[in-house]
Scaffold this motif. Structure first.
Motif, PDB file in Angstrom:
ATOM      1  N   MET A  13      52.341  84.617  12.549  1.00 49.36           N
ATOM      2  CA  MET A  13      52.690  83.260  12.545  1.00 49.36           C
ATOM      3  C   MET A  13      54.184  82.952  12.410  1.00 49.36           C
ATOM      4  O   MET A  13      54.818  83.869  11.808  1.00 49.36           O
ATOM      5  CB  MET A  13      51.884  82.468  11.483  1.00 49.36           C
ATOM      6  CG  MET A  13      52.204  81.112  11.150  1.00 49.36           C
ATOM      7  SD  MET A  13      51.128  80.475   9.661  1.00 49.36           S
ATOM      8  CE  MET A  13      50.616  79.145  10.626  1.00 49.36           C
ATOM      9  N   SER A  14      54.937  82.144  13.030  1.00 52.19           N
ATOM     10  CA  SER A  14      56.065  81.928  13.071  1.00 52.19           C
ATOM     11  C   SER A  14      56.656  81.306  11.891  1.00 52.19           C
ATOM     12  O   SER A  14      55.819  80.830  10.870  1.00 52.19           O
ATOM     13  CB  SER A  14      56.630  81.039  14.182  1.00 52.19           C
ATOM     14  OG  SER A  14      56.220  79.629  13.891  1.00 52.19           O
ATOM     15  N   ALA A  15      57.808  81.283  11.430  1.00 52.12           N
ATOM     16  CA  ALA A  15      58.441  80.850  10.195  1.00 52.12           C
ATOM     17  C   ALA A  15      58.353  79.207  10.165  1.00 52.12           C
ATOM     18  O   ALA A  15      57.986  78.671   8.998  1.00 52.12           O
ATOM     19  CB  ALA A  15      59.840  81.235  10.106  1.00 52.12           C
ATOM     20  N   ASN A  16      58.290  78.645  11.420  1.00 53.78           N
ATOM     21  CA  ASN A  16      58.041  77.197  11.149  1.00 53.78           C
ATOM     22  C   ASN A  16      56.710  76.912  11.941  1.00 53.78           C
ATOM     23  O   ASN A  16      56.730  76.944  13.359  1.00 53.78           O
ATOM     24  CB  ASN A  16      59.249  76.418  11.927  1.00 53.78           C
ATOM     25  CG  ASN A  16      58.977  75.149  11.830  1.00 53.78           C
ATOM     26  OD1 ASN A  16      58.470  74.274  11.372  1.00 53.78           O
ATOM     27  ND2 ASN A  16      60.154  74.552  12.462  1.00 53.78           N
ATOM     28  N   SER A  17      55.781  76.377  11.063  1.00 54.72           N
ATOM     29  CA  SER A  17      54.630  76.193  12.026  1.00 54.72           C
ATOM     30  C   SER A  17      54.443  74.645  12.297  1.00 54.72           C
ATOM     31  O   SER A  17      53.365  74.301  12.746  1.00 54.72           O
ATOM     32  CB  SER A  17      53.437  76.128  10.958  1.00 54.72           C
ATOM     33  OG  SER A  17      53.617  75.350   9.806  1.00 54.72           O
ATOM     34  N   ASN A  18      55.752  73.975  12.280  1.00 57.80           N
ATOM     35  CA  ASN A  18      55.733  72.607  12.844  1.00 57.80           C
ATOM     36  C   ASN A  18      56.225  72.589  14.101  1.00 57.80           C
ATOM     37  O   ASN A  18      56.782  71.369  14.639  1.00 57.80           O
ATOM     38  CB  ASN A  18      56.573  71.604  12.092  1.00 57.80           C
ATOM     39  CG  ASN A  18      55.958  71.491  10.518  1.00 57.80           C
ATOM     40  OD1 ASN A  18      54.776  71.575  10.297  1.00 57.80           O
ATOM     41  ND2 ASN A  18      56.945  71.512   9.271  1.00 57.80           N
ATOM     42  N   THR A  19      56.105  73.549  14.998  1.00 61.85           N
ATOM     43  CA  THR A  19      56.336  73.391  16.306  1.00 61.85           C
ATOM     44  C   THR A  19      55.389  72.552  17.144  1.00 61.85           C
ATOM     45  O   THR A  19      54.274  72.437  16.992  1.00 61.85           O
ATOM     46  CB  THR A  19      56.314  74.858  17.050  1.00 61.85           C
ATOM     47  OG1 THR A  19      55.068  75.633  16.728  1.00 61.85           O
ATOM     48  CG2 THR A  19      57.480  75.682  16.187  1.00 61.85           C
TER      49      THR A  19
END
Length: 69
Positions: A1-7
């Motif tokens: 999972m990426s550091a920012n899940s708000n993509t």
């Protein structure tokens, strides 16, 4: 999972979501800085804005789904 899940799944929606954020904040009487700095925004106010945006997006989705039937 990426550091920012708000993509965003649809990156082209960025401008529309930003516009909605400012519209909702204005309707609620909350002043947002135009330069994108929200460090002085109360957590409660950010929650009001986010909650109203979510409510509006759900309403738009429901209307879209109802129109397909």
């Amino acid at each position: 999972m990426s550091a920012n899940s708000n993509t965003l799944l649809v990156p082209q929606a960025t401008a529309a979501l930003d516009q909605m954020k400012y519209e909702v904040a204005q309707e609620l009487g909350i002043a947002l800085s135009q330069d994108g700095y929200y460090g002085n925004l109360l957590t409660k106010d950010a929650g009001y804005i986010g909650g109203n945006i979510t409510r509006r997006l759900v309403q738009i989705a429901e209307q879209s789904l109802a129109g397909r039937q």
